[in-house]
Design an enzyme around this catalytic site. Structure first.
Site, PDB file in Angstrom:
ATOM      1  N   SER A 256       0.849  -1.188   0.000  1.00 50.16           N
ATOM      2  CA  SER A 256       0.000   0.000   0.000  1.00 50.16           C
ATOM      3  C   SER A 256       0.884   1.237   0.000  1.00 50.16           C
ATOM      4  O   SER A 256       2.112   1.139   0.027  1.00 50.16           O
ATOM      5  CB  SER A 256      -0.899   0.014   1.230  1.00 50.16           C
ATOM      6  OG  SER A 256      -0.109   0.318   2.366  1.00 50.16           O
ATOM      7  N   LYS A 257       0.232   2.385   0.005  1.00 45.82           N
ATOM      8  CA  LYS A 257       0.934   3.678   0.008  1.00 45.82           C
ATOM      9  C   LYS A 257       2.031   3.747   1.071  1.00 45.82           C
ATOM     10  O   LYS A 257       3.056   4.376   0.861  1.00 45.82           O
ATOM     11  CB  LYS A 257      -0.072   4.811   0.269  1.00 45.82           C
ATOM     12  CG  LYS A 257      -0.745   5.276  -0.998  1.00 45.82           C
ATOM     13  CD  LYS A 257       0.050   6.410  -1.637  1.00 45.82           C
ATOM     14  CE  LYS A 257      -0.365   6.647  -3.085  1.00 45.82           C
ATOM     15  NZ  LYS A 257       0.753   6.639  -3.998  1.00 45.82           N
ATOM     16  N   ARG A 258       1.759   3.110   2.209  1.00 41.14           N
ATOM     17  CA  ARG A 258       2.737   3.129   3.302  1.00 41.14           C
ATOM     18  C   ARG A 258       4.108   2.652   2.852  1.00 41.14           C
ATOM     19  O   ARG A 258       5.131   3.007   3.397  1.00 41.14           O
ATOM     20  CB  ARG A 258       2.287   2.205   4.432  1.00 41.14           C
ATOM     21  CG  ARG A 258       1.320   2.791   5.413  1.00 41.14           C
ATOM     22  CD  ARG A 258       0.979   1.775   6.473  1.00 41.14           C
ATOM     23  NE  ARG A 258       0.478   0.524   5.906  1.00 41.14           N
ATOM     24  CZ  ARG A 258       1.068  -0.642   6.009  1.00 41.14           C
ATOM     25  NH1 ARG A 258       2.194  -0.758   6.669  1.00 41.14           N
ATOM     26  NH2 ARG A 258       0.540  -1.728   5.455  1.00 41.14           N
TER      27      ARG A 258
END
Ligand code: GLU
Length: 495
Positions: A256-258
């Protein structure tokens, strides 16, 4: 003879093309190429709130950048078009009529409030919500018709056959799958505003487009039994399904973006090559032989097969991606390097017109970096000195550590090298210049490093730079001499 393969990539234009979507696209594309089949691109833009034309364009651009050419779809057309769901509304309406005629769909007048209340009541009793209770399934057809004619809002639901046993299919990746039919409620096919639901539209499209294999992310696995019920209701042949496992970050959590960049564009903007991305993403869940890591496009396109896709989750390893990009940069053609490095060459100081006017000079920059570069963007930091003309932007640390280093005789080294570089009888090319300067090691009785480092700082501005004489060769003699002079002036004049 087996039916020719027809596969599709069906992105919803609700965002950019993400890593997971790109992998799905690559698998479909490679499978079509390996089997001599057709690769269809379909834009699933029925969600008006979240789909945008801008995102569609971003996705098409990313697909083109990756080099995933589609045989049918937006911009190329094809015999099964149109290829955007919003342009296929008539086909869904037609399919609904077909289902009504078969007695396989029925109108449901339950309001959202009624359904919510039933769900809340079920949950309050501690029981799990069992899905829609089929309250409208047995409304008398005459009454239903009258209520529709009177304008009462309604959706259309699938009448799942009572006697339908478990829904089974043989997933090309996951193997035999079985879902109990009794948990499949009578799903909505067409909403009260007349738009089709995802499951209904996908089945209509896949059937009408003659799709033989549905290769997609396993987030759709739970949709598959529902879709099979729709295929059956419509009397269509059910395609082969292949669901792809999740892509995880290095920490074992879903990517994910993380974890950093998630879209293809971001990787492009960081200086990754399309060839790297295709190779790297292809290996997130598929392997050629369990060990080969560099798999050029043509090999992928001839060797790809569904039976080598694993159901184990794949881990996105940034270090491997970087390494692989370096490998592809080393294998690159210098002209392609110039073309793909253009934005960063400009950042380094080049101009558009200069690149257009003397592309061969730019191609000669490639060997300066090719061995070490892991991202094309690195030239923006590593090559500015080539564009300074007669000026030099001296790095303070390099002045201290190299030019003013005690006992280094940097000024003497620099003056001696300057004399060599000013000698017009020596051809202005890497080897002759380097050899002539190297001869000074003996004349001055100085280590090569102590001789060349001051020159590097004076010409490239820094004690760390791409190869020195290879760089000098690419610059004008007058500029090189001017840089040495201004360094001597600035660093040694007052001493
Ligand atoms: N449009 C769906 C998505 O973007 C894919 C549908 C499918 O592959 O069946 O997730």
């Amino acid at each position: 003879m087996a039916q020719p393969v027809r596969v599709r990539f069906a992105p919803s234009p609700t965002g950019k093309l993400h890593i997971g979507g790109a992998r799905t696209a690559i698998y479909n594309w490679a499978f079509a190429r390996a089997t001599g089949g057709a690769f269809v691109l379909r834009i699933e833009d029925t969600d008006p709130e979240r789909s945008t034309e801008e995102n569609t364009q971003i996705i098409l651009r990313a697909m083109r950048w990756l080099g995933l050419d589609w045989d049918e779809g937006p911009e190329v057309g094809g015999a099964h078009g149109p290829y955007r769901q919003t342009e296929r509304m008539e086909t869904y309406a037609h399919a609904l009529e077909d289902l009504k005629a078969r007695g396989a769909a029925y109108p449901c007048f339950c309001t959202k409030e009624e359904l919510d209340a039933k769900r809340a009541a079920a949950e309050a009793c501690g029981g799990a919500y069992g899905g829609y209770d089929r309250a409208c399934r047995d409304i008398d057809p005459g009454e239903a018709r009258a209520r529709i004619e009177a304008g009462e809002p309604h959706v259309w639901r699938l009448k799942v056959p009572d006697d339908r046993g478990p829904i089974e299919f043989d997933d090309a990746v996951y193997g035999p799958m079985s879902f109990p039919a009794d948990v499949m409620d009578d799903m909505i096919l067409v909403r009260s505003d007349g738009t089709p639901t995802y499951n209904f539209a996908v089945v209509c499209d896949d059937a009408n487009m003659g799709i033989t294999h549905v290769i997609r992310g396993d987030d759709h696995l739970s949709n598959t039994p529902r879709q099979i019920l729709i295929y059956e209701a419509l009397g269509y042949a059910v395609p082969t399904f292949a669901h792809l496992s999740m892509i995880l970050g290095a920490d074992g959590k879903k990517l994910s973006k993380r974890h950093g960049a998630t879209s293809v564009e971001e990787y492009r903007d960081q200086g990754y090559l399309p060839d790297t991305m295709v190779n790297f993403l292809a290996l997130l869940g598929w392997s050629l032989d369990g060990e080969t890591t560099i798999i050029p496009r043509d090999v992928l396109c001839s060797a790809f097969s569904l039976d080598r896709i694993t159901k184990k989750d794949a881990v996105f390893d940034e270090t491997k991606l970087s390494w692989m990009n370096g490998q592809y940069i080393q294998r690159m053609d210098p002209d392609a390097w110039v073309r793909l490095s253009r934005p960063w060459l400009i950042e380094a100081g080049a101009t558009e017109s200069d690149i257009d006017e003397r592309p061969e000079w730019y191609a000669r920059l490639y060997p300066l970096l090719a061995e070490r570069e892991t991202r094309l963007s690195e030239c923006a930091q590593k090559l500015p000195y080539l564009f300074w003309g007669p000026h030099v932007d001296l790095d303070e640390t390099s002045i201290r550590k190299v030019l003013l280093k005690e006992g280094a005789r940097a000024e003497e080294a620099l003056r001696a090298c300057r004399a060599v570089l000013a000698d017009e009888t020596i051809p202005w090319a890497c080897d002759p210049l380097q050899n002539a300067c190297r001869a000074l090691v003996e004349t001055l009785d100085m280590k090569a490093k102590l001789l060349f480092q001051p020159l590097r700082v004076a010409v490239c501005g820094n004690m760390v730079s791409p190869p020195l004489f290879e760089s000098i060769e690419l610059m004008d003699r007058a500029d090189v001499l001017a840089r040495i002079d201004s360094t001597l002036e600035r660093v040694f004049a007052s001493q």
